[in-house]
Write a protein that holds these residues in place. Structure first.
Motif, PDB file in Angstrom:
ATOM      1  N   ASP B 211      34.165 -21.554  28.348  1.00 47.62           N
ATOM      2  CA  ASP B 211      35.350 -21.906  26.657  1.00 47.62           C
ATOM      3  C   ASP B 211      34.462 -22.018  26.197  1.00 47.62           C
ATOM      4  O   ASP B 211      33.230 -22.674  26.986  1.00 47.62           O
ATOM      5  CB  ASP B 211      35.841 -23.215  26.368  1.00 47.62           C
ATOM      6  N   ASN B 212      33.304 -21.152  25.249  1.00 53.24           N
ATOM      7  CA  ASN B 212      32.139 -21.462  24.299  1.00 53.24           C
ATOM      8  C   ASN B 212      30.921 -21.484  24.907  1.00 53.24           C
ATOM      9  O   ASN B 212      29.729 -22.091  25.256  1.00 53.24           O
ATOM     10  CB  ASN B 212      32.185 -22.517  23.607  1.00 53.24           C
ATOM     11  N   GLY B 213      31.055 -20.741  26.001  1.00 50.42           N
ATOM     12  CA  GLY B 213      29.703 -19.942  26.717  1.00 50.42           C
ATOM     13  C   GLY B 213      29.851 -21.476  28.119  1.00 50.42           C
ATOM     14  O   GLY B 213      28.152 -21.122  28.899  1.00 50.42           O
ATOM     15  N   GLU B 214      30.814 -22.296  28.533  1.00 51.07           N
ATOM     16  CA  GLU B 214      30.694 -22.896  29.487  1.00 51.07           C
ATOM     17  C   GLU B 214      31.591 -22.705  30.798  1.00 51.07           C
ATOM     18  O   GLU B 214      32.434 -22.801  29.915  1.00 51.07           O
ATOM     19  CB  GLU B 214      30.425 -24.404  28.632  1.00 51.07           C
ATOM     20  N   VAL B 215      31.422 -23.211  31.222  1.00 50.91           N
ATOM     21  CA  VAL B 215      32.202 -22.785  32.658  1.00 50.91           C
ATOM     22  C   VAL B 215      33.785 -24.751  32.587  1.00 50.91           C
ATOM     23  O   VAL B 215      32.899 -25.533  32.847  1.00 50.91           O
ATOM     24  CB  VAL B 215      32.211 -22.980  33.962  1.00 50.91           C
ATOM     25  N   THR B 216      34.753 -24.362  32.278  1.00 52.13           N
ATOM     26  CA  THR B 216      35.591 -25.163  32.366  1.00 52.13           C
ATOM     27  C   THR B 216      36.107 -26.307  33.665  1.00 52.13           C
ATOM     28  O   THR B 216      36.812 -27.197  33.393  1.00 52.13           O
ATOM     29  CB  THR B 216      36.686 -25.646  31.085  1.00 52.13           C
TER      30      THR B 216
END
Lengths: 232, 301
Positions: B211-216
């Motif tokens: 999500d939005n450039g990050e791994v959640t």
């Protein structure tokens, strides 16, 4: 280098080169054969002298070589530059190992192919003309030299062509070089009428050297640009 | 767990509008990994960096156990790639793709490429006069997939391979994924991104939610399904249940959402009905959770 040219341009550039030489050979061969049969141009040099015309066939041959040299560069190197825009936007090229170096190698290969085609084209014309006694064998190196110089002239603009994003701007750049070619052709026209063979040969050599240096600088700069662009 | 690709604090900065990372992912070797996320989450950027198409700003990548660059050694030779669009120049014909691929990659098998195309209902003879730009999106994707599967690789990176395929072809693609993984005896791996999670659920052994450039969230699909549960309950139970739920959607007739499996008994005691999530359900709920956390973080700022 041949492999690099084929990777990005398939066999299109080689086919274009061969096609250009074949078409010119057929065009001139047929034209002169028909002309000789009709007895119209048995000895153009003699006819020109007798008629007191200002434009000798030698002048026309050299001008023709200049034009064809430029066209071969525009068709072959121009296609290679065009391929840069296509591959720059597609991801396939960048999945190849050292794609930037390979593409530069492909560009240089295309340039060499265009110069060889330019020489071959003037060679074909001069061979046909010599065959039909329309020119002296002495003029063959002159035709090849000026044809090569014209094709090298195109290479000078590949760097701005590569970095010019807009199609209109690229068209404008090509127009500018066409003016340059026209200037060269006019100079050649006057030179062939006034200068001796030796001076003409030397000036052809100087022109080739100057355009060659320009082409090398432009090519090195283009390769740096491609590398910088593809590694971003 | 042995990893095929390991990303360590990977960062890619474009401009103020989007940046990727820092991303830490260990893609397991011998498995198929699905990258799941909303549009603009950074899935394509991540895959492009792995394949050496886009340069990273910072961080480290290990390829097949060795840290380095995609251009090092035979790394690019071992990775097959298929983009969702713009893979090959639009003016190329199928034979140009075959010629170029065979010259560029040692492990490319031309005969296999044409056989794969025929198996995907794109006979080269029928389409030999047509350029790629004249083919439909689905046909172009088939050419692209055939070019990736026709290579002798240890890793396939596929950007939304099922996006433009019809359901039947998507099913066949999942079968091909299995065949590819099985043929490697634990050495071949696949990384793919998808929005059609339901259709490709059986192909995802490992999942990475972005999500939005990050791994959640990331983990083996079965482990993730064991970690979370889907809740449904009467809407009037909202006050009692919402504290135990990670995400909560409430309509006039039903309350639903995601919760941790460790709270299952407490939730059931409050009258909630629980079920094991599918990857599709899990992905949607985890994306909602990521969005919720992002928005509250932005609100705090």
């Amino acid at each position: 280098m041949i492999k690099a040219v084929r990777i990005f341009n398939s066999n299109v550039l080689f086919k274009t080169a061969v096609l250009m030489v074949v078409i010119i050979a057929l065009f001139f061969g047929t034209g002169f054969a028909l002309g000789v049969n009709a007895g119209e141009n048995a000895d153009l040099s003699q006819q020109a002298e007798q008629a007191g015309e200002e434009i000798s066939p030698e002048t026309l041959n050299i001008i023709m070589s200049c034009v064809l040299g430029y066209i071969s560069a525009m068709a072959i190197t121009g296609s290679a530059v065009n391929m840069f825009y296509k591959t720059d936007g597609c991801k396939y090229a960048r999945t190849i190992k050292n794609a930037d170096k390979l593409f530069c190698s492909s560009l240089v290969g295309s340039q060499l192919l265009s110069h060889l085609t330019a020489i071959a084209l003037s060679g074909v014309i001069s061979a046909i003309m010599t065959l039909f006694d329309c020119t002296k064998a002495l003029n063959i190196p002159l035709m090849m030299l000026f044809s090569l110089a014209s094709s090298l002239l195109f290479d000078i603009i590949i760097r701005p062509l590569l970095s010019t994003k807009s199609g209109n701007a690229r068209f404008f750049l090509l127009l500018i070089t066409l003016f340059f070619v026209s200037a060269v052709v006019s100079a050649v026209f006057i030179a062939t009428q006034t200068l001796s063979y030796q001076i003409l040969l030397i000036s052809g050599g100087i022109l080739t050297l100057a355009t060659g240096i320009g082409a090398v600088i432009s090519t090195v700069s283009s390769c740096r640009y491609i590398r910088r662009n593809w590694l971003s | 767990m042995e990893e095929v690709i390991k990303l360590d604090s990977l960062i890619k900065k474009y401009d103020r509008s989007f940046s990727l990372g820092p991303v830490n992912i260990a893609f397991p070797k011998g498995f198929s990994t699905a990258l799941i996320g909303a549009n603009g989450a950074g899935k394509t950027t991540l895959m492009d960096i792995i394949c050496g198409i886009t340069a990273k700003t910072d961080g480290e990548i290990s390829y097949f156990g060795t840290a380095g660059d995609a251009d090092d050694g035979d790394t690019k030779e071992r990775i097959g790639y298929c983009a969702s669009q713009g893979m090959f120049p639009a003016g190329w014909k199928i034979k140009d793709v075959a010629l170029s691929m065979s010259l560029a990659f040692e492990g490319f098998d031309k005969e296999r490429f044409f056989a794969l195309l025929a198996g995907m209902d794109v006979p080269a003879d029928k389409y030999k006069r047509k350029s790629l730009s004249q083919l439909s999106d689905g046909m172009r994707m088939r050419v692209c997939l055939a070019s990736a599967f026709a290579r002798d690789t240890d890793l396939l990176v596929l950007d939304e391979p099922g996006a433009s395929l019809d359901p039947l072809m998507r099913d066949r693609l999942c079968e091909r994924f299995r065949d590819y993984i099985d043929s490697g005896n634990g050495k071949k791996s696949i990384i793919f991104s998808t929005h059609n999670i339901a259709d490709m659920e059986n192909s995802a052994d490992y999942a990475v939610i972005m999500d939005n450039g990050e791994v959640t969230e990331q983990g083996f699909t079965e482990d993730l399904k064991d970690k979370y549960i889907i809740i449904s309950a009467e809407p009037d139970r909202k006050d009692e249940l919402s504290g135990l739920m990670l995400t909560c959607s409430c309509s006039a007739s039903m309350l639903s959402g995601l919760a941790l499996c460790e709270n299952k008994e407490k939730l059931m005691a409050h009258g909630a009905v629980t079920e094991r999530p599918t990857l599709s359900q899990l992905s949607v709920e985890l994306l909602k959770l990521a969005e919720k956390r992002r928005m509250s973080k932005e609100a705090q700022k």
